[in-house]
Design an enzyme around this catalytic site. Structure first.
Site, PDB file in Angstrom:
ATOM      1  N   HIS A  67     -42.665 -22.425 -49.385  1.00  0.00           N
ATOM      2  CA  HIS A  67     -42.353 -22.044 -48.049  1.00  0.00           C
ATOM      3  C   HIS A  67     -41.911 -23.408 -47.076  1.00  0.00           C
ATOM      4  O   HIS A  67     -41.006 -24.034 -47.037  1.00  0.00           O
ATOM      5  CB  HIS A  67     -43.058 -21.058 -47.117  1.00  0.00           C
ATOM      6  CG  HIS A  67     -42.177 -21.334 -45.405  1.00  0.00           C
ATOM      7  ND1 HIS A  67     -41.335 -20.375 -44.989  1.00  0.00           N
ATOM      8  CD2 HIS A  67     -42.418 -22.052 -44.502  1.00  0.00           C
ATOM      9  CE1 HIS A  67     -41.174 -21.146 -43.898  1.00  0.00           C
ATOM     10  NE2 HIS A  67     -41.199 -22.082 -43.037  1.00  0.00           N
ATOM     11  N   GLU A  68     -42.973 -24.460 -47.059  1.00  0.00           N
ATOM     12  CA  GLU A  68     -42.900 -25.871 -46.653  1.00  0.00           C
ATOM     13  C   GLU A  68     -42.568 -26.059 -47.632  1.00  0.00           C
ATOM     14  O   GLU A  68     -41.732 -27.420 -47.254  1.00  0.00           O
ATOM     15  CB  GLU A  68     -44.398 -26.161 -46.005  1.00  0.00           C
ATOM     16  CG  GLU A  68     -45.018 -25.617 -45.889  1.00  0.00           C
ATOM     17  CD  GLU A  68     -44.996 -25.388 -44.297  1.00  0.00           C
ATOM     18  OE1 GLU A  68     -43.969 -26.228 -43.520  1.00  0.00           O
ATOM     19  OE2 GLU A  68     -44.557 -24.280 -43.275  1.00  0.00           O
ATOM     20  N   HIS A  71     -38.181 -26.988 -47.285  1.00  0.00           N
ATOM     21  CA  HIS A  71     -38.608 -27.672 -46.103  1.00  0.00           C
ATOM     22  C   HIS A  71     -38.728 -28.928 -46.536  1.00  0.00           C
ATOM     23  O   HIS A  71     -37.536 -29.865 -46.591  1.00  0.00           O
ATOM     24  CB  HIS A  71     -39.386 -27.444 -44.453  1.00  0.00           C
ATOM     25  CG  HIS A  71     -39.830 -26.103 -44.253  1.00  0.00           C
ATOM     26  ND1 HIS A  71     -37.905 -26.050 -43.490  1.00  0.00           N
ATOM     27  CD2 HIS A  71     -40.051 -25.767 -43.830  1.00  0.00           C
ATOM     28  CE1 HIS A  71     -38.743 -25.106 -42.829  1.00  0.00           C
ATOM     29  NE2 HIS A  71     -40.248 -24.458 -43.117  1.00  0.00           N
TER      30      HIS A  71
END
Length: 153
Positions: A67-68, A71
């Site tokens: 998820h990170e 980004h």
């Protein structure tokens, strides 16, 4: 898991899931309570929640890292890196990252101290989390005196 192991894991996941290197820092941040991780736009480093990492399984940890990294890679490519952007949602689905951090039972305060004040004249109830000075404050409805009804510590 140590900081060095976290850094190595993030670098490996980045190459395996995104075919792109992770060239910045990944660190544990003890102040994170309700989120699994955080991407910093200014210096591109990643913060991760050590409590969440210690209480969950490997699959969840990989989902948080992915998820990170979504980004991270989208921001560096100049594409939509925010949660509501289509690019972010598509990349997250493709790589198999988690959309939300799992809730861990017992790590968050669920209820604060409850105080219940009642007006002596009209009976109006005033639920509060903090104590109030009953010699200073009055009922907002009838201006009557307040009395502490109950506490649940």
């Amino acid at each position: 898991m140590t900081q060095e192991e976290l850094q190595q894991l993030v670098e490996e996941v980045s190459l395996a899931a995104f075919q792109r290197p992770f060239r910045h820092q990944a660190v544990f941040n003890k102040r994170l309570k309700t989120t699994g991780g955080r991407y910093h736009l200014a210096d591109h480093h990643l913060d991760f929640n050590p409590t969440l990492f210690s209480l969950t399984d490997q699959e969840t940890i990989l989902g948080i890292i992915k998820h990170e990294l979504c980004h991270y890679h989208l921001h560096l490519l100049g594409r939509g890196y925010r949660h509501q952007d289509r690019d972010f949602k598509e990349l997250l689905k493709r790589c198999g990252g988690l959309r939300y951090a799992p809730r861990i039972e017992g790590t968050r305060k669920t209820s604060l101290r409850k105080l219940l004040y009642r007006c002596r004249d009209c009976g109006q109830l005033y639920p509060r989390q903090r104590r109030i000075d009953i010699t200073k404050y009055r009922c907002g409805r009838c201006r009557g005196k307040l009395a502490l009804q109950q506490t649940a510590d």
